[in-house]
Design a protein around this motif. Structure first.
Motif, short mmCIF file in Angstrom:
data_model
loop_
_atom_site.label_atom_id
_atom_site.label_comp_id
_atom_site.label_asym_id
_atom_site.label_seq_id
_atom_site.Cartn_x
_atom_site.Cartn_y
_atom_site.Cartn_z
N THR A 19 0.83 -1.21 0.00
CA THR A 19 0.00 0.00 0.00
C THR A 19 0.86 1.25 0.00
OG1 THR A 19 -1.69 -1.22 1.26
CG2 THR A 19 -1.92 1.16 1.14
N LEU A 20 1.96 1.25 0.74
CA LEU A 20 2.87 2.39 0.75
C LEU A 20 3.53 2.56 -0.61
CD1 LEU A 20 4.44 1.94 4.28
CD2 LEU A 20 3.14 3.93 3.50
N ASN A 21 3.82 1.45 -1.28
CA ASN A 21 4.33 1.54 -2.65
C ASN A 21 3.34 2.29 -3.53
OD1 ASN A 21 5.48 0.59 -5.38
ND2 ASN A 21 3.53 -0.48 -5.28
N ASP A 22 2.07 1.91 -3.45
CA ASP A 22 1.03 2.58 -4.24
C ASP A 22 0.94 4.06 -3.87
OD1 ASP A 22 0.50 0.09 -5.28
OD2 ASP A 22 -1.21 -0.29 -3.95
N VAL A 234 -0.57 -21.23 5.13
CA VAL A 234 -1.16 -20.32 4.15
C VAL A 234 -2.62 -20.03 4.50
CG1 VAL A 234 -1.77 -20.02 1.72
CG2 VAL A 234 0.40 -21.09 2.34
N SER A 235 -3.35 -21.06 4.92
CA SER A 235 -4.78 -20.88 5.21
C SER A 235 -5.00 -19.94 6.39
CB SER A 235 -5.43 -22.24 5.49
OG SER A 235 -4.81 -22.88 6.58
N PHE A 236 -4.05 -19.93 7.34
CA PHE A 236 -4.19 -19.06 8.50
C PHE A 236 -3.88 -17.61 8.15
CE2 PHE A 236 -2.56 -16.84 12.22
CZ PHE A 236 -3.53 -17.11 13.18
N THR A 237 -2.85 -17.39 7.35
CA THR A 237 -2.40 -16.03 7.07
C THR A 237 -3.17 -15.36 5.93
OG1 THR A 237 -0.69 -16.87 5.57
CG2 THR A 237 -0.08 -16.51 7.88
N ALA A 238 -3.81 -16.13 5.05
CA ALA A 238 -4.48 -15.56 3.88
C ALA A 238 -5.49 -14.46 4.23
CB ALA A 238 -5.16 -16.66 3.07
N PRO A 239 -6.34 -14.63 5.26
CA PRO A 239 -7.30 -13.56 5.57
C PRO A 239 -6.66 -12.23 5.93
CG PRO A 239 -7.94 -15.61 6.63
CD PRO A 239 -6.58 -15.82 6.09
N PHE A 240 -5.43 -12.26 6.40
CA PHE A 240 -4.77 -11.01 6.78
C PHE A 240 -4.38 -10.17 5.56
CE2 PHE A 240 -4.34 -13.69 10.49
CZ PHE A 240 -4.62 -12.82 11.53
N ARG A 241 -4.57 -10.73 4.36
CA ARG A 241 -4.36 -9.93 3.15
C ARG A 241 -5.34 -8.75 3.11
NH1 ARG A 241 -1.27 -12.21 -0.88
NH2 ARG A 241 -0.71 -14.41 -0.58
N TYR A 242 -6.49 -8.93 3.73
CA TYR A 242 -7.50 -7.89 3.69
C TYR A 242 -7.11 -6.65 4.51
CZ TYR A 242 -10.59 -11.23 1.42
OH TYR A 242 -11.13 -12.10 0.53
N THR A 243 -6.04 -6.76 5.29
CA THR A 243 -5.57 -5.57 6.01
C THR A 243 -5.06 -4.51 5.03
OG1 THR A 243 -3.36 -6.54 6.32
CG2 THR A 243 -4.97 -6.86 8.08
N GLY A 244 -4.81 -4.93 3.79
CA GLY A 244 -4.42 -3.96 2.77
C GLY A 244 -5.47 -2.88 2.60
N LEU A 245 -6.74 -3.27 2.71
CA LEU A 245 -7.82 -2.29 2.60
C LEU A 245 -7.80 -1.33 3.78
CD1 LEU A 245 -10.32 -1.21 1.17
CD2 LEU A 245 -11.67 -2.98 2.33
N VAL A 246 -7.50 -1.85 4.96
CA VAL A 246 -7.41 -0.99 6.16
C VAL A 246 -6.29 0.04 5.99
CG1 VAL A 246 -7.03 -0.93 8.64
CG2 VAL A 246 -8.32 -2.81 7.63
N TRP A 247 -5.13 -0.44 5.53
CA TRP A 247 -4.01 0.48 5.29
C TRP A 247 -4.39 1.54 4.25
CZ3 TRP A 247 -0.55 0.72 8.80
CH2 TRP A 247 -0.07 -0.42 9.44
N ALA A 248 -5.09 1.11 3.19
CA ALA A 248 -5.47 2.05 2.14
C ALA A 248 -6.45 3.10 2.66
CB ALA A 248 -6.09 1.29 0.96
N LEU A 249 -7.38 2.69 3.52
CA LEU A 249 -8.33 3.64 4.09
C LEU A 249 -7.62 4.66 4.98
CD1 LEU A 249 -11.22 1.19 5.05
CD2 LEU A 249 -11.34 3.01 3.34
N ILE A 251 -4.30 5.51 5.01
CA ILE A 251 -3.39 6.37 4.24
C ILE A 251 -4.18 7.31 3.34
CG2 ILE A 251 -1.60 6.37 2.47
CD1 ILE A 251 -0.59 3.74 3.68
N GLY A 252 -5.25 6.79 2.73
CA GLY A 252 -6.07 7.64 1.87
C GLY A 252 -6.67 8.82 2.63
N TRP A 253 -7.02 8.59 3.88
CA TRP A 253 -7.60 9.65 4.72
C TRP A 253 -6.54 10.67 5.14
CZ3 TRP A 253 -9.40 9.09 10.47
CH2 TRP A 253 -10.13 10.24 10.83
N PHE A 254 -5.39 10.17 5.62
CA PHE A 254 -4.37 11.08 6.15
C PHE A 254 -3.56 11.78 5.05
CE2 PHE A 254 -5.06 8.72 10.11
CZ PHE A 254 -5.02 9.75 11.04
N VAL A 255 -3.26 11.06 3.97
CA VAL A 255 -2.38 11.61 2.94
C VAL A 255 -3.17 12.34 1.85
CG1 VAL A 255 -0.64 11.06 1.19
CG2 VAL A 255 -0.66 9.83 3.37
N PHE A 256 -4.29 11.74 1.42
CA PHE A 256 -5.03 12.31 0.30
C PHE A 256 -6.36 12.94 0.72
CE2 PHE A 256 -2.51 8.72 -1.38
CZ PHE A 256 -1.69 9.43 -2.25
N ASP A 257 -6.68 12.91 2.02
CA ASP A 257 -7.89 13.51 2.54
C ASP A 257 -9.13 12.97 1.83
OD1 ASP A 257 -9.40 15.14 4.22
OD2 ASP A 257 -9.36 16.84 2.83
#
Length: 287
Positions: A19-22, A234-249, A251-257
């Motif tokens: 997300t920081l890369n994006d 893999v099955s345990f960690t896969a759901p944590f991929r969705y934290t990408g959306l949390v990071w995007a929300l 960063i999008g709020w703080f950096v891009f308002d």
């Protein structure tokens, strides 16, 4: 901590890095032509991989012809993904693009059933159908919020799905870092040649720092994701991929308002919920 807990933290770190890369790329604000920008990032990423050879994982080139063909196809899908995703990212809020990408577990499951003939029960198929409704809530077809850039983001989802299906077909002996290096070089060469069709612009020191930060974080994201595969289920960690959306929300709020509208948030919730159910069913059936 248990290996699975360590894996969960590594997955969260991986999603944060991607997300920081994006974010760093989006902060260039379109001041640099896209092909030039992707070439510069690819060149820096390639340089980092070569400089860190052996530290992020094994790398060798004694690979069968079949696997070289698959690696080439995978690199091609990755190169096209970068174009469509970055174009969408420059024209859409970060969280909205990321929300669309949350459909990946669903599209990969569906494609595995249709193409790889993997068994997918009616419950997971129902989850995929409901998840598709969630995607429609995000892209809003027929509404004022729907644009060509939403289609670009959806094309990126299709390409990433293709990339991951190809990755599944690679032999276990193929080093991940070799695949990463080939992909980085492929992107650098492709976009280097494409950039010759447009006028280059001078890159300021601030813009160069943003590109360098992007290269570092995208490599960090890959490094953490590789470590996840080594230490946790893999099955345990896969759901944590969705934290990408949390990071995007965040960063999008703080950096891009920017904060997505209610319909987008509801659609993202539907996609994440159905994706989690799909992952739960896969883990239950595997158990």
């Amino acid at each position: 901590m248990s290996p699975n807990m360590i894996g969960a933290l590594l997955m969260i770190a991986s999603m944060a890095c991607f997300t920081l890369n994006d974010t760093f790329m989006k902060l260039t604000a379109g001041a640099i032509p896209l092909f030039q920008l992707l070439f510069l990032r690819g060149a820096l990423t390639t340089s980092l991989i070569v400089a860190l050879k052996g530290r992020l994982g094994q790398m060798h080139f004694d690979i069968s012809r079949r696997d070289w063909v698959l690696i080439g196809l995978r690199a091609g899908a990755e190169v096209l993904t970068a174009y469509f995703f970055m174009t969408a990212l420059f024209h859409m809020p970060l969280a909205n693009v990321t929300a669309i990408l949350q459909a990946l577990p669903l599209t990969i499951t569906l494609a595995s059933a249709l193409i790889l003939r993997e068994a997918v029960g009616w419950q997971r198929m129902a989850a995929i159908a409901i998840g598709f409704i969630g995607v429609l809530m995000i892209v809003k077809p027929g509404a004022d919020g729907f644009t060509i850039w939403s289609i670009y983001a959806l094309i990126a989802v299709v390409l990433v799905t293709t990339r991951d299906l190809i990755t599944r077909r690679l032999s276990p002996s193929v080093p991940s870092m070799t695949v990463t290096l080939v992909t980085a070089v492929g992107g650098m060469v492709t976009y280097g040649l494409a950039s010759l069709s447009t006028d280059w612009v001078a890159v300021t020191s601030v813009q160069m720092l943003l590109i360098a930060g992007s290269a570092i974080f995208i490599l960090g994201g890959y490094f953490f994701s590789v470590q996840v595969m080594r230490v946790a289920d893999v099955s345990f960690t896969a759901p944590f991929r969705y934290t990408g959306l949390v990071w995007a929300l965040i960063i999008g709020w703080f950096v891009f308002d920017h904060w997505p509208g209610a319909l987008t948030m509801a659609g993202a919730g539907v996609v994440v919920a159905t994706g989690l159910f799909t992952l739960y069913r896969e883990r239950k059936l595997a158990g």
